[in-house]
Design an enzyme around this catalytic site. Structure first.
Site, PDB file in Angstrom:
ATOM      1  CB  SER A 187      41.839 -63.909  33.503  1.00  0.00           C
ATOM      2  OG  SER A 187      41.906 -62.597  33.014  1.00  0.00           O
TER       3      SER A 187
ATOM      4  CE1 TYR B  64      44.684 -66.425  29.108  1.00  0.00           C
ATOM      5  CE2 TYR B  64      43.601 -64.297  29.356  1.00  0.00           C
ATOM      6  CZ  TYR B  64      44.355 -65.323  29.888  1.00  0.00           C
ATOM      7  OH  TYR B  64      44.779 -65.260  31.194  1.00  0.00           O
TER       8      TYR B  64
ATOM      9  CE  LYS C 149      43.696 -68.491  32.017  1.00  0.00           C
ATOM     10  NZ  LYS C 149      44.547 -69.433  32.763  1.00  0.00           N
TER      11      LYS C 149
END
Ligand code: NAD
Ligand code: UDP
Length: 344
Positions: free
Chosen positions: A130, A154, A158
């Site tokens: 992302s 989050y 990643k």
């Protein structure tokens, strides 16, 4: 054909928003597909709709990517030649209140998948990363070699998986790994049969705007109008989910003759503000989207948009669909399915 003729692509998280559109693109390209999804944030309905559009169905296995024995069995039984790894949790706010759940699903899930792949001798992997790994970018547009520094759990999951994959690729040249850093995926397949179906209150702008337009919610809160951007609201690089899906097919093809780890931004290179999105959606839907200005959301960058030239150069890919198409396709999906897949 994406892999050699008798091979299958395993799509983890293939019942979800981006996974279902990519599964469709794979099927339409003649590729055999196995989907593994635990349905924690999706419905098997999405795959029934995919089958309706494609005229043939992927194999669907309900299960968890952390179940290494299951994944290993699937890789062997279906002669998997490559894996697209979408499975994971993605809500930024929730990741701050449930970090263990996020590290377990996203990091331990990716680790288990890679262990199963190594054991089964499957080395080609495309990972859903992302633009959030860039944190608050110092300059835009963002190139892949610019500094990373995610600002929430989050994003850190990643970022950690990207590093894990880099270490694997450095240790064994058989790995062929693509890391795709998505900007802001929106839109839906042009049929209006599949699209984004968030559970509960949407966190992201487009699903929220669409639910306001369809009358499910009263008004949008615009998170801040005092950013250093032309109209003061946040600027993002919205990309049509079918362009994103096509990017995955191109990445699989490019990896066939590339070893190591390769990182590609998938974005359009064009930024739009929150108010530009509201106006474009009103126009596409013919419905009003009332909004009020609310305080900034913690951790939001003022502007984030891609330099997508590396993907253009190395994958021969670029986004083809513009803002109007993104809004019209989102609206078609939302208006035909006001309650999402729950509507039947
Ligand atoms: P989504 O929630 O619609 O899809 C993810 C799918 O993975 C869901 O179907 C869910 O049920 C499944 N899943 C979750 N944990 C699993 C597990 N442990 N085992 C098996 N299945 C599991 O989300 P999406 O928008 O399609 O995103 C797909 C991927 O792309 C995610 O990894 C996400 O982090 C990443 N991504 C999404 C965006 C975005 O804005 N949508 C942006 C950048 C990156
Ligand atoms: N946004 C907003 N109201 C909302 C949701 C989002 O104003 O209800 C804004 C947000 O501040 C950001 C942009 O819309 O500027 C895109 O937010 P989203 O959560 O969709 O994506 P991300 O923050 O991950 O780029």
């Amino acid at each position: 054909m994406i892999t050699s003729t008798d091979q299958t692509v395993l799509v983890t998280g293939g019942a979800g928003f981006i996974g279902s559109h990519t599964t469709l693109a794979l099927l339409q390209a003649g590729q055999a597909v196995v989907v593994l999804d635990n349905l924690s944030n999706s419905s098997a309905q999405s795959l029934e709709r995919v089958a309706r559009i494609a005229g043939r169905a992927p194999v669907f296995v309900q299960g968890d990517v952390r179940d290494r024995a299951l994944v290993q069995r699937l890789l062997r039984e279906h002669r998997v030649g490559a894996v697209l790894h979408f499975a994971g949790l993605k809500a930024v706010g929730e990741s701050a209140s449930m970090p263990l759940t996020y590290y377990d699903n996203n990091v331990a899930g990716s680790l288990a998948l890679c262990q199963a792949m190594a054991a089964a001798g499957v080395w080609r992997l495309v990972f859903s990363s992302s633009a959030t790994v860039y944190g608050d970018p110092a300059t835009v547009p963002i190139r892949e070699d610019m500094p990373t520094g995610p600002t929430n759990p989050y994003g850190r999951t990643k970022w950690m998986v990207e590093h894990l994959l880099g270490d694997l690729a450095a240790a064994d040249p058989r790995w062929q790994i693509g890391v795709l850093r998505y900007f802001n995926p929106v839109g839906a397949h042009e049929s209006g049969l599949i699209g984004e179906d968030p559970r509960g209150t949407p966190n992201n702008l487009l699903p929220y705007v669409a639910q306001v337009a369809v009358g499910r919610r009263a008004a949008l809160s615009v998170f801040g109008n005092d950013y250093p951007t032309p109209d003061g609201t946040g600027v993002r690089d919205y990309i049509h989910v079918m362009d994103l899906a096509e990017g995955h097919l191109k990445a699989l093809q490019a990896l066939a003759d590339r070893s190591g780890l390769h990182t590609w931004n998938l974005g359009t290179g064009q930024g739009y503000s929150v108010l530009e999105i509201v106006r474009a959606f009103q126009q596409a839907s013919g419905r009003p989207v009332p909004y009020q200005v609310a305080p900034r959301r913690a951790g939001d960058a003022a502007a984030s948009y891609a330099d997508p030239s590396k993907a253009a150069r190395e994958l021969g890919w670029q986004a083809r669909r513009g803002l109007t198409e993104m809004m019209e396709d989102t609206w078609r999906w939302q208006s035909l399915n006001p309650a999402g897949f729950g509507g039947g």
